[in-house]
Design a protein around this motif. Structure first.
Motif, PDB file in Angstrom:
ATOM      1  N   ILE A 156      41.924  49.018  52.046  1.00 32.80           N
ATOM      2  CA  ILE A 156      41.750  48.671  50.639  1.00 32.80           C
ATOM      3  C   ILE A 156      41.461  49.985  49.935  1.00 32.80           C
ATOM      4  CG2 ILE A 156      40.271  47.455  48.997  1.00 32.80           C
ATOM      5  CD1 ILE A 156      39.740  45.435  51.346  1.00 32.80           C
ATOM      6  N   MET A 157      42.382  50.459  49.113  1.00 36.59           N
ATOM      7  CA  MET A 157      42.294  51.809  48.570  1.00 36.59           C
ATOM      8  C   MET A 157      42.240  51.854  47.055  1.00 36.59           C
ATOM      9  SD  MET A 157      44.874  53.861  51.132  1.00 36.59           S
ATOM     10  CE  MET A 157      44.964  53.422  52.879  1.00 36.59           C
ATOM     11  N   ASN A 158      42.103  50.700  46.408  1.00 38.94           N
ATOM     12  CA  ASN A 158      41.997  50.690  44.954  1.00 38.94           C
ATOM     13  C   ASN A 158      40.848  49.778  44.538  1.00 38.94           C
ATOM     14  OD1 ASN A 158      42.794  49.410  42.130  1.00 38.94           O
ATOM     15  ND2 ASN A 158      43.673  51.450  42.234  1.00 38.94           N
ATOM     16  N   GLY A 159      39.814  50.390  43.974  1.00 46.36           N
ATOM     17  CA  GLY A 159      38.625  49.631  43.611  1.00 46.36           C
ATOM     18  C   GLY A 159      38.868  48.640  42.491  1.00 46.36           C
ATOM     19  N   THR A 160      39.742  48.977  41.544  1.00 46.79           N
ATOM     20  CA  THR A 160      40.016  48.060  40.433  1.00 46.79           C
ATOM     21  C   THR A 160      40.647  46.770  40.933  1.00 46.79           C
ATOM     22  OG1 THR A 160      40.299  49.900  38.892  1.00 46.79           O
ATOM     23  CG2 THR A 160      41.275  47.787  38.265  1.00 46.79           C
ATOM     24  N   PRO A 192      46.594  49.162  33.069  1.00 46.58           N
ATOM     25  CA  PRO A 192      46.167  49.012  34.463  1.00 46.58           C
ATOM     26  C   PRO A 192      47.307  48.982  35.463  1.00 46.58           C
ATOM     27  CG  PRO A 192      46.280  46.863  33.441  1.00 46.58           C
ATOM     28  CD  PRO A 192      46.732  47.856  32.397  1.00 46.58           C
ATOM     29  N   THR A 193      48.526  49.297  35.032  1.00 44.97           N
ATOM     30  CA  THR A 193      49.702  49.099  35.881  1.00 44.97           C
ATOM     31  C   THR A 193      49.561  49.773  37.237  1.00 44.97           C
ATOM     32  OG1 THR A 193      51.105  48.975  33.905  1.00 44.97           O
ATOM     33  CG2 THR A 193      52.209  49.361  36.013  1.00 44.97           C
ATOM     34  N   TYR A 194      49.162  51.043  37.263  1.00 40.46           N
ATOM     35  CA  TYR A 194      49.070  51.761  38.538  1.00 40.46           C
ATOM     36  C   TYR A 194      48.122  51.065  39.507  1.00 40.46           C
ATOM     37  CZ  TYR A 194      51.797  55.977  37.554  1.00 40.46           C
ATOM     38  OH  TYR A 194      52.824  56.850  37.315  1.00 40.46           O
ATOM     39  N   ASP A 195      47.037  50.515  38.969  1.00 43.41           N
ATOM     40  CA  ASP A 195      46.038  49.869  39.831  1.00 43.41           C
ATOM     41  C   ASP A 195      46.504  48.503  40.321  1.00 43.41           C
ATOM     42  OD1 ASP A 195      44.174  51.961  39.618  1.00 43.41           O
ATOM     43  OD2 ASP A 195      43.417  51.176  37.721  1.00 43.41           O
ATOM     44  N   VAL A 196      46.929  47.632  39.411  1.00 44.09           N
ATOM     45  CA  VAL A 196      47.183  46.243  39.792  1.00 44.09           C
ATOM     46  C   VAL A 196      48.563  46.036  40.400  1.00 44.09           C
ATOM     47  CG1 VAL A 196      45.553  45.398  38.065  1.00 44.09           C
ATOM     48  CG2 VAL A 196      48.002  45.494  37.496  1.00 44.09           C
ATOM     49  N   GLU A 197      49.486  46.980  40.178  1.00 48.88           N
ATOM     50  CA  GLU A 197      50.814  46.856  40.769  1.00 48.88           C
ATOM     51  C   GLU A 197      50.961  47.671  42.056  1.00 48.88           C
ATOM     52  OE1 GLU A 197      52.609  44.530  39.947  1.00 48.88           O
ATOM     53  OE2 GLU A 197      51.818  44.046  37.964  1.00 48.88           O
ATOM     54  N   GLY A 198      49.865  48.231  42.544  1.00 50.65           N
ATOM     55  CA  GLY A 198      49.875  48.864  43.862  1.00 50.65           C
ATOM     56  C   GLY A 198      50.319  50.311  43.875  1.00 50.65           C
ATOM     57  N   ILE A 199      50.652  50.887  42.719  1.00 50.96           N
ATOM     58  CA  ILE A 199      51.206  52.246  42.685  1.00 50.96           C
ATOM     59  C   ILE A 199      50.152  53.277  43.086  1.00 50.96           C
ATOM     60  CG2 ILE A 199      52.321  53.988  41.228  1.00 50.96           C
ATOM     61  CD1 ILE A 199      53.317  51.563  39.494  1.00 50.96           C
ATOM     62  N   ASP A 221      58.805  56.269  48.656  1.00 51.44           N
ATOM     63  CA  ASP A 221      59.329  55.775  49.929  1.00 51.44           C
ATOM     64  C   ASP A 221      58.600  54.523  50.408  1.00 51.44           C
ATOM     65  OD1 ASP A 221      61.107  58.015  50.238  1.00 51.44           O
ATOM     66  OD2 ASP A 221      59.362  59.219  50.801  1.00 51.44           O
ATOM     67  N   ILE A 222      57.541  54.139  49.721  1.00 52.89           N
ATOM     68  CA  ILE A 222      56.670  53.052  50.178  1.00 52.89           C
ATOM     69  C   ILE A 222      56.997  51.768  49.424  1.00 52.89           C
ATOM     70  CG2 ILE A 222      54.263  52.286  50.324  1.00 52.89           C
ATOM     71  CD1 ILE A 222      53.477  55.247  50.580  1.00 52.89           C
ATOM     72  N   ALA A 223      57.292  50.700  50.163  1.00 52.92           N
ATOM     73  CA  ALA A 223      57.530  49.395  49.540  1.00 52.92           C
ATOM     74  C   ALA A 223      56.232  48.931  48.880  1.00 52.92           C
ATOM     75  CB  ALA A 223      57.985  48.390  50.593  1.00 52.92           C
ATOM     76  N   THR A 224      56.292  48.650  47.584  1.00 50.27           N
ATOM     77  CA  THR A 224      55.064  48.421  46.816  1.00 50.27           C
ATOM     78  C   THR A 224      55.157  47.165  45.969  1.00 50.27           C
ATOM     79  OG1 THR A 224      54.738  50.825  46.702  1.00 50.27           O
ATOM     80  CG2 THR A 224      53.451  49.484  45.191  1.00 50.27           C
ATOM     81  N   GLU A 225      54.166  46.303  46.125  1.00 53.73           N
ATOM     82  CA  GLU A 225      54.022  45.098  45.303  1.00 53.73           C
ATOM     83  C   GLU A 225      52.571  45.016  44.851  1.00 53.73           C
ATOM     84  OE1 GLU A 225      55.203  41.764  47.657  1.00 53.73           O
ATOM     85  OE2 GLU A 225      57.133  42.640  48.211  1.00 53.73           O
ATOM     86  N   GLY A 226      52.331  44.351  43.724  1.00 50.55           N
ATOM     87  CA  GLY A 226      50.974  44.259  43.192  1.00 50.55           C
ATOM     88  C   GLY A 226      50.368  42.886  43.306  1.00 50.55           C
ATOM     89  N   ILE A 227      49.360  42.650  42.468  1.00 53.89           N
ATOM     90  CA  ILE A 227      48.586  41.403  42.545  1.00 53.89           C
ATOM     91  C   ILE A 227      48.659  40.584  41.259  1.00 53.89           C
ATOM     92  CG2 ILE A 227      46.977  42.377  44.230  1.00 53.89           C
ATOM     93  CD1 ILE A 227      44.967  42.671  41.860  1.00 53.89           C
ATOM     94  N   SER A 228      49.494  41.002  40.296  1.00 57.64           N
ATOM     95  CA  SER A 228      49.466  40.360  38.987  1.00 57.64           C
ATOM     96  C   SER A 228      49.963  38.917  39.007  1.00 57.64           C
ATOM     97  CB  SER A 228      50.273  41.182  37.969  1.00 57.64           C
ATOM     98  OG  SER A 228      51.600  41.377  38.414  1.00 57.64           O
ATOM     99  N   ARG A 229      50.689  38.520  40.065  1.00 59.68           N
ATOM    100  CA  ARG A 229      51.157  37.121  40.141  1.00 59.68           C
ATOM    101  C   ARG A 229      50.189  36.212  40.904  1.00 59.68           C
ATOM    102  NH1 ARG A 229      56.667  35.960  42.404  1.00 59.68           N
ATOM    103  NH2 ARG A 229      56.249  33.979  41.355  1.00 59.68           N
ATOM    104  N   ILE A 230      49.106  36.773  41.412  1.00 59.31           N
ATOM    105  CA  ILE A 230      48.133  35.956  42.137  1.00 59.31           C
ATOM    106  C   ILE A 230      47.353  35.093  41.147  1.00 59.31           C
ATOM    107  CG2 ILE A 230      46.143  35.988  43.691  1.00 59.31           C
ATOM    108  CD1 ILE A 230      48.691  37.060  44.959  1.00 59.31           C
TER     109      ILE A 230
END
Length: 435
Positions: A156-160, A192-199, A221-230
Motif C-alpha cells: 500500500i503505497m498511497n496514503g490518500t 486527486p487523479t494521481y492518487d485515486v487512479e493509481g498513478i 510500463d505498469i498496468a494501472t487501475e484506480g479506486i474511483s469506481r469502488i
C-alpha cells in the motif's frame, strides 16, 4: 567541525518540514555524523522572506543562483513534477553538486537520464523520500536486502487512497463524499487523479522494481487501475467474503519476466496488509534468503518526509567527509548491470475475481451470465444476489476461482453487451490467502 552546506529548491510543505528537521535535530545530527549540516540557501518563487527561525538562511527566487553557488555542497529539489525539476536536477549534477529529491514522478519517468548524469559527474543522488514517506524503504532495498534475490514486491503505497478506502470501509461513506472531506482536510490534492487512479503508486513501484530487479522500467510500463469506481456496496460484499479492499502495488519476479501492476484488490482479513488503515503505508518484500519483510509507517506528511530527506543529506554528507562518494550505487545495482526485462502481459495474469453486475431483475439473467462465464472457462465459487428494494437494476455478485485475465476480459465484454445489464461490470482482483 566540517560544515556541509545545503541548498533547497522549494519551501513548500516538505521543504519547510526539512528545514524544521535540520534545525530541531542539529545537535543530534552533529553527534551522529561529526559534521555541521546547515541549510544555507533556499530558492522559492512564492515567499518573500524566510520565517524568523531561519533568519540566517539566504533566500533567492532564482534556482540557478542557488545551483551556481560554489559554497553549496548538496542541492535538494522539492518542487515536484517533471519540469522545471529535471532541468534543476540536471544542472545541479552538471555543476558537480550532489542531489537529493523526493520526486517520484521525475525519477520513475526520467531516472535513467538523471542517474547516468550523476555517474558521469561523480555525484550522489538520494531519493529515500520518493517512496514511503518516512519509511526507510529505499535504504532497506539498496543495502539491507542486498544479499537477496527479490522475489516479490507488494504494498500500500498511497496514503490518500488508503485513507479513502478506510473511511469507506469503517463508515460506509461513498467515494465522492470521502474524497471531498479528504481534500478539505488536506489529505488529498485539489486534483486527486494521481492518487485515486493509481498513478502515484505506479511511480513508486517503478522505482522499487528498478532497484529490486536491476531493470529498466517506467511507470508507463505498469498496468494501472484506480479506486474511483469502488462503491460502498463493494466494500460490504468484500466484508461478506472476509476481505478488505486496498489499492495495491504488486510485482512478482518470474525470472525471465516480471509482473508489474497497480489496482484495487480484495485482501483477506487475515493478511497483514488488510490491517493497514488511514494514511499509513506498508511495503512487503520477499527475498530468497531473508523471507518476508514488512515495512510500515506514515507514507506522506511534512515531518515524516522531511525526516527521509534529511537522512539522505546525512548519508551524502558522510560520504563527502570521508571521500567515499559513490560507495553504494544509488539503484543498488551497478549502472552497467541494469538491463531491460520483459513485463508480464496482464492478459497472462491468473487470480480469483470479484464481479458486481448491475442487471434488470428478471428470470434468466443469472443463467445467461453463468453461461458466458462457463464458455470462457471461468468457474464460479459463490454467488450473492440481492433482491431489489426499489425500482431499477439489482446487483449480482460473483466470486470466481482462479481465472485467466484474458478470459475474464472477453467474458465481461459479452456480459456488459447483454440488454439486461445496466452498467459496466465492476471487477476486482482477489489476493489469495498464501500470497
Amino acid at each position: 567541525m566540517k560544515e556541509i552546506r545545503v541548498g533547497l529548491i522549494g519551501f513548500g510543505t516538505v521543504g519547510s518540514g526539512l528545514a524544521e528537521v535540520l534545525l530541531a535535530q542539529q545537535e543530534r545530527l552533529e553527534k551522529r555524523s561529526g559534521l555541521r549540516i546547515r541549510l544555507a540557501k533556499v530558492a522559492d518563487i512564492n515567499i518573500s522572506e524566510m520565517p524568523p527561525q531561519f533568519g540566517d538562511v539566504a533566500l533567492t527566487n532564482d534556482a540557478a543562483d542557488l545551483i551556481g553557488d560554489p559554497e553549496i555542497d548538496i542541492v535538494v529539489e522539492l518542487i515536484g513534477g517533471i519540469q522545471p525539476a529535471k532541468t534543476f536536477v540536471m544542472n545541479a549534477i552538471a555543476a558537480g553538486k550532489h542531489v537529493v529529491t523526493a520526486n517520484k514522478a521525475l525519477l520513475s519517468q526520467e531516472g535513467r537520464d538523471i542517474f547516468a548524469a550523476a555517474a558521469r559527474h561523480g555525484v550522489e543522488v538520494g531519493f529515500e523520500a520518493s517512496v514511503g514517506g518516512g519509511i526507510p524503504v529505499i535504504k532497506a532495498l539498496r543495502e539491507g536486502l542486498v544479499a537477496n534475490k527479490i522475489l516479490s514486491i507488494m504494498g500500500i503505497m498511497n496514503g490518500t487512497a488508503n485513507y479513502i478506502l478506510t473511511r469507506m470501509t469503517d463508515e460506509g461513506i461513498p467515494f465522492d463524499e470521502v474524497l471531498r472531506d479528504a481534500q478539505q482536510q488536506g489529505f488529498a490534492e485539489a486534483d486527486p487523479t494521481y492518487d485515486v487512479e493509481g498513478i502515484d503508486t505506479a511511480h513508486k513501484l517503478a522505482i522499487l522494481m528498478t532497484m529490486a530487479y536491476g531493470m529498466n522500467i517506467t511507470h508507463n510500463d505498469i498496468a494501472t487501475e484506480g479506486i474511483s469506481r469502488i462503491e460502498p456496496v463493494d466494500i460490504e460484499f468484500a466484508r461478506e467474503f472476509g476481505c478488505r479492499i486496498k489499492l495495491l502495488a504488486i510485482s512478482r519476479n518470474h525470472g525471465d519476466h516480471v509482473e508489474a501492476r497497480v489496482h484495487a484488490t480484495m485482501v483477506p482479513e487475515r493478511h497483514l496488509l488488510a490491517s493497514i488503515s488511514g494514511a499509513f503505508n506498508a511495503i512487503h518484500f520477499t527475498g530468497d534468503m531473508v523471507g518476508n519483510v514488512l515495512l510500515y509507517g506514515l507514507g506522506a506528511g511534512k515531518m515524516p518526509t522531511g525526516s527521509a530527506v534529511a537522512a539522505d543529506i546525512v548519508d551524502i554528507a558522510r560520504n563527502i567527509a570521508t571521500g567515499s562518494v559513490g560507495r553504494v550505487p544509488p539503484l543498488s545495482y551497478l549502472p552497467e548491470e541494469i538491463s531491460d526485462r520483459k513485463i508480464t502481459p496482464m492478459e497472462e495474469l491468473s487470480c480469483p475475481y470479484y464481479f458486481r453486475i448491475s442487471a434488470v431483475d428478471k428470470p434468466g439473467v443469472l443463467s445467461a451470465v453463468s453461461g458466458i462465464l462457463s464458455q470462457h472457462d471461468i468457474s464460479i465459487e459463490s454467488v450473492i444476489q440481492k433482491g431489489r428494494k426499489q425500482s431499477g437494476p439489482v446487483s449480482i455478485v460473483m466470486r470466481t476461482h482462479t481465472a485467466l485475465e484474458s478470459s475474464v476480459s472477453k467474458a465481461l465484454a459479452e456480459i456488459d453487451a447483454l440488454d439486461v445489464v445496466a452498467a459496466p461490470t465492476v471487477k476486482i482482483r482477489i489476493l489469495e490467502e498464501d500470497e
